[in-house]
Design a protein around this motif. Structure first.
Motif, PDB file in Angstrom:
ATOM      1  N   PHE A 197       0.827  -1.205   0.000  1.00 31.15           N
ATOM      2  CA  PHE A 197       0.000   0.000   0.000  1.00 31.15           C
ATOM      3  C   PHE A 197       0.867   1.262   0.000  1.00 31.15           C
ATOM      4  N   SER A 202       0.950   4.259  -2.773  1.00 36.30           N
ATOM      5  CA  SER A 202       0.826   5.706  -2.555  1.00 36.30           C
ATOM      6  C   SER A 202       1.903   6.469  -3.319  1.00 36.30           C
ATOM      7  N   SER A 222      -3.091   1.586  -6.631  1.00 39.18           N
ATOM      8  CA  SER A 222      -3.031   3.015  -6.947  1.00 39.18           C
ATOM      9  C   SER A 222      -4.040   3.400  -8.016  1.00 39.18           C
ATOM     10  N   ILE A 266      -7.673   3.242  -6.260  1.00 33.98           N
ATOM     11  CA  ILE A 266      -7.959   4.332  -5.300  1.00 33.98           C
ATOM     12  C   ILE A 266      -7.149   5.548  -5.742  1.00 33.98           C
ATOM     13  N   LEU A 274      -6.467   7.324  -0.120  1.00 31.35           N
ATOM     14  CA  LEU A 274      -5.542   6.201  -0.004  1.00 31.35           C
ATOM     15  C   LEU A 274      -4.739   6.298   1.289  1.00 31.35           C
ATOM     16  N   SER A 280     -12.265   6.176   6.009  1.00 27.83           N
ATOM     17  CA  SER A 280     -11.800   5.830   4.671  1.00 27.83           C
ATOM     18  C   SER A 280     -12.879   5.109   3.878  1.00 27.83           C
TER      19      SER A 280
END
Length: 417
Positions: free
Chosen positions: A105, A109, A329, A332, A338, A398
């Motif tokens: 993750f 980002s 990526s 989101i 994110l 989120s």
């Protein structure tokens, strides 16, 4: 696995505290700072400062606890190893899987930020998916070296890159002053306020790599000095950048913050920040690749070989993880959303909650043995509670943010700058 065998997994290349500090800075001071001005705008000046200082000091303490865990159990090289110490094989597999997903993750980002940067620099010159793939290919190529030794010098470039780009934006918004001044306390709600808190927490989410970085120190005790210096620079940079950019950009400050300047300055700032966007993602990715690689070949004589099987496996692992990061990526494509999801699922525990659990485990039977231990016990219970609150409320925040954004934005060629 016996402790002696586990210890042999550590890299044969060792670094001084100064060298490891450079990599800690590159791994920590990266994308988080770009979300902070918008967080200040959402919370107001006074609450934002208090939250930043509180979370920064707590992150310093939890980082120190991670150091204590490493000193107590020198064979620990990852959170998975720490999980095995605490909860046996189940703990190892659970935290190992969580750590890998967390790094994926984080890598996502960085790819998302690369897409935003390229859309800004080129005025959305092509499909955002293409930019994402280009970022993935560049990051993959930079990930091919199997030791941090070959990329550690890039950490200085990364830090200078993000510092320069942020300073440029601060100067630019200070000159043009597009905003309407500051608001001491913003009248907000739980959803918007906690979204801002999640973005602040993301700025302190480097802890997941600390065990791996400590394993490559000549003297693990140097970690404390590096940590204190790192956190001091973190907090000074974060508070200065967030307050200055918010002061002059106003409520319309963007996330990432580099877009708050004029179009031309934003292009320059994003161009200068590209090394950080790539290098910091690669360092996080390297830690993930090494964990998977060691798990695949542990107990064999191929751990440190350079034959085609070992090299091909490293390349395959890197390609697979970067591909998964690109998928996230693209799915989101909103930067702040994110970051909130990453904070809720992972940073809440890797930065805060797990450190409290580590301390309680190391001091089992001594929690109330003295006034000092009682105070520390209560402190670590608070740390665990903060992690749990960040996880629970962060997932709600989120989830709502992802629900409110049109699903058509996922895997879209649209401009996300």
């Amino acid at each position: 696995m016996p402790l002696a065998t586990r210890s042999s997994r550590r890299s044969s290349t060792k670094y001084s505290g100064g060298g490891m500090f450079h990599m800690m800075v590159a791994e920590t001071v990266s994308l988080g700072v770009l979300s902070l001005p918008a967080a200040v705008a959402a919370l107001g000046l006074l609450p934002a400062i208090l939250v930043l200082v509180f979370l920064g000091l707590m992150a310093t303490y939890t980082g120190y606890v991670i150091g204590q865990m490493k000193w107590r159990y020198p064979h620990i090289c990852t959170f998975a190893d720490a999980g095995e110490v605490i909860a046996g094989k189940w703990g190892r597999e659970f935290l190992g899987a969580a750590q890998i997903v967390f790094f994926i993750f984080i890598m996502a980002s960085h790819l998302l930020t690369f897409t935003v940067a390229m859309n800004t620099i080129t005025n959305h010159g092509t499909c955002s998916i293409v930019f994402g793939i280009v970022g993935m290919v560049i990051s993959f190529i930079c990930s091919l070296p199997r030791t941090l030794e070959k990329m550690s010098w890039l950490s200085i470039v990364s830090f200078v890159s993000i510092m320069t780009s942020v300073i440029i934006v601060m100067i630019a918004v200070g000159i043009t002053a597009p905003g309407q001044g500051v608001v001491a306390v913003v009248d907000t709600n739980l959803y918007h306020g906690f979204s801002a808190v999640c973005n602040i927490v993301f700025a302190f989410c480097g802890h997941a790599a600390f065990f791996g970085l400590m394993a490559e120190l000549r003297n693990p005790k140097d970690f404390t000095k590096s940590l204190c210096l790192l956190q001091g620079i973190d907090m000074g940079l974060y508070i200065t950048a967030a307050l200055v950019i918010y002061r002059y950009a106003g409520d319309d400050v963007t996330s990432p913050a580099l877009g708050s300047a004029s179009p031309m300055v934003a292009k320059i700032a994003y161009g200068i920040s590209l090394p950080t966007i790539i290098i910091a993602g690669v360092i996080n990715g390297h830690v993930a690749f090494k964990y998977v690689y060691l798990r695949v070949f542990e107990g064999t004589d191929r751990m440190h070989k350079r034959d085609w099987i070992a090299t091909g496996s490293w390349v395959g692992i890197a390609l697979a993880l970067w591909t998964m990061a690109w998928i996230i990526s693209a799915a989101i494509p909103v930067f702040s959303n994110l970051l909130s999801l990453i904070t809720a699922l992972f940073a809440s525990w890797f930065t805060y909650g797990l450190s409290g659990i580590f301390w309680l485990f190391m001091n089992k039977g001594l929690w109330f043995s003295s006034p000092r231990k009682i105070a520390l016990t209560l402190l670590n219970i608070v740390v665990i509670s903060v992690g749990a609150a960040l996880c629970g409320l962060g997932l709600w925040v989120s989830g709502k943010a992802l629900h409110d954004n049109p699903s058509s934005e996922s895997f879209s060629c649209g401009n996300n700058a």
